[in-house]
Scaffold this motif. Structure first.
Motif: not given
Length: 285
Positions: A202-214, A230-231, A237-241
Motif C-alpha cells: 500500500h505504501e507504493v500505491f500511496e506514493e504514486m497517488i500523492a505524485a498524481g496517479l490518475m 482491493m483495487l 477512496e481516491h477518485g481514481l479512474i
C-alpha cells in the motif's frame, strides 16, 4: 462500445505491426484501442493512420518500465502524453538502453547452456523495437529450447533463474510525475498481478497517488479477483479512474483483444485529462 486500452505491437514485444494490430482490433469488434508499447511511441503514427483506415478509434499511449527501491517491477501506462517531452523522454530512453545491455548479458549467460546467440535474438526483434525478454523467448522457441514464450518465462527467463539480469527502470512515483508533466494520464498497469512476481504494498500505491496517479488497471487477466476488489476500493477512496484491458501481444501471449475493457465514462475522463497528444477517431458522445 468496446474499449481496449492496453496493447502491444512489434515496436516493443508484440508480434504484429501497428497497422496489423489496428486491423486485428477492427476484426475483433474493438471500437477504441490504445497502443501502449514498452518505453516506445514509435508506432503511434502508423497506428493512427491504420486506425482511420479500419474505422477504429485510436488512443496514443505507452507502458513505462518502473522499479521500486526494493526491486519490485511496476508498469505504468501513460495516455495522451507529449512524446517529445524532454523529461519523460530522457528517462524512458535510459530505460530502453538498459534493456538492450541487460538482454545482451542474458543471452551471453544462456549461450553457455543453450544454442542461442545475440544474432538469433536480433532476428526475432523488429528494427527499432524495445528489446526485452519476449524477444529472447522467441529465439529460444526458434532454437527448440522451449515450445512457447510462456514456457520460456516460466523456466529460464524467470527472475528466479540464474540467467536473469536486472535493468534500470524509473522509480514509480517519479514516473507518475513525469507523465503528468508531459500532459499525460498515468494509470497503474495490472497492479496486483502476483503470478508475474512480487507486487507492491500500500505504501507504493500511496506514493504514486500523492505524485498524481490518475487510474488503476483493474480488469486484467493477471489481477486475481480478490485483488480486483482491493483495487476497486482504492479507486473509490481516491477518485481514481478504473480501467480494463487485454494487454494484447498478438501471437506472443494468450491474451485476446477486448477480453477486458474500459467503460465509456472512464475513457471520457482520460480524454478530458490528457493534453500532451490527441486521440484519433474517438467519438464517445
Amino acid at each position: 462500445m468496446l474499449i481496449d486500452l492496453h496493447t502491444h505491437s512489434r515496436v516493443s514485444d508484440g508480434t504484429e505491426s501497428p497497422r496489423a494490430l489496428m486491423r486485428s482490433a477492427a476484426q475483433a469488434g474493438v471500437d477504441v484501442v490504445a497502443l501502449t508499447d514498452h518505453d516506445q511511441t514509435a508506432g503511434w503514427a502508423e497506428a493512427a493512420e491504420a486506425a482511420e483506415d479500419y474505422g477504429v478509434g485510436f488512443v496514443p499511449g505507452m507502458e513505462i518500465s518502473c522499479k521500486t527501491s526494493t526491486g519490485i517491477s511496476v508498469h505504468l501506462l501513460s495516455y495522451l502524453h507529449d512524446p517529445k517531452d524532454p523529461g519523460l523522454l530522457a528517462e524512458v530512453d535510459r530505460a530502453r538502453d538498459s534493456r538492450v545491455l541487460r538482454a545482451r548479458r542474458m543471452v551471453e549467460l544462456l549461450g553457455e547452456d543453450f544454442p542461442i546467440s545475440w544474432e538469433l535474438v536480433q532476428e526475432h526483434t523488429a528494427d527499432g523495437a524495445t528489446m526485452g525478454r519476449p524477444h529472447i523467448a522467441d529465439a529460444l522457441v526458434a532454437a527448440g529450447v522451449v515450445s512457447t514464450r510462456t514456457e520460456a518465462f516460466e523456466s529460464v527467463l524467470t527472475p528466479r533463474s540464474r540467467y536473469y539480469v536486472g535493468h534500470f527502470a524509473i522509480e514509480p512515483a517519479h514516473a507518475v510525475r513525469l507523465v503528468r508533466a508531459a500532459g499525460g494520464v498515468p494509470v497503474f498497469a495490472h497492479p496486483v498481478a502476483s503470478a508475474r512476481g512480487r507486487v507492491v504494498g500500500h505504501e507504493v500505491f500511496e506514493e504514486m497517488i500523492a505524485a498524481g496517479l490518475m487510474g488503476l488497471e483493474i480488469e486484467h487477466r493477471d489481477n486475481p479477483e480478490h485483488g480486483r476488489h482491493m483495487l476497486r476500493r482504492i479507486a473509490a477512496e481516491h477518485g481514481l479512474i478504473a480501467t480494463g484491458s487485454s494487454d494484447y501481444h498478438g501471437a506472443g501471449k494468450p491474451n485476446r483483444l477486448g477480453e477486458n475493457s474500459t467503460s465509456v465514462e472512464a475513457l471520457g475522463l482520460i480524454l478530458a485529462a490528457g493534453t500532451g497528444s490527441a486521440p484519433v477517431g474517438v467519438d464517445i458522445r
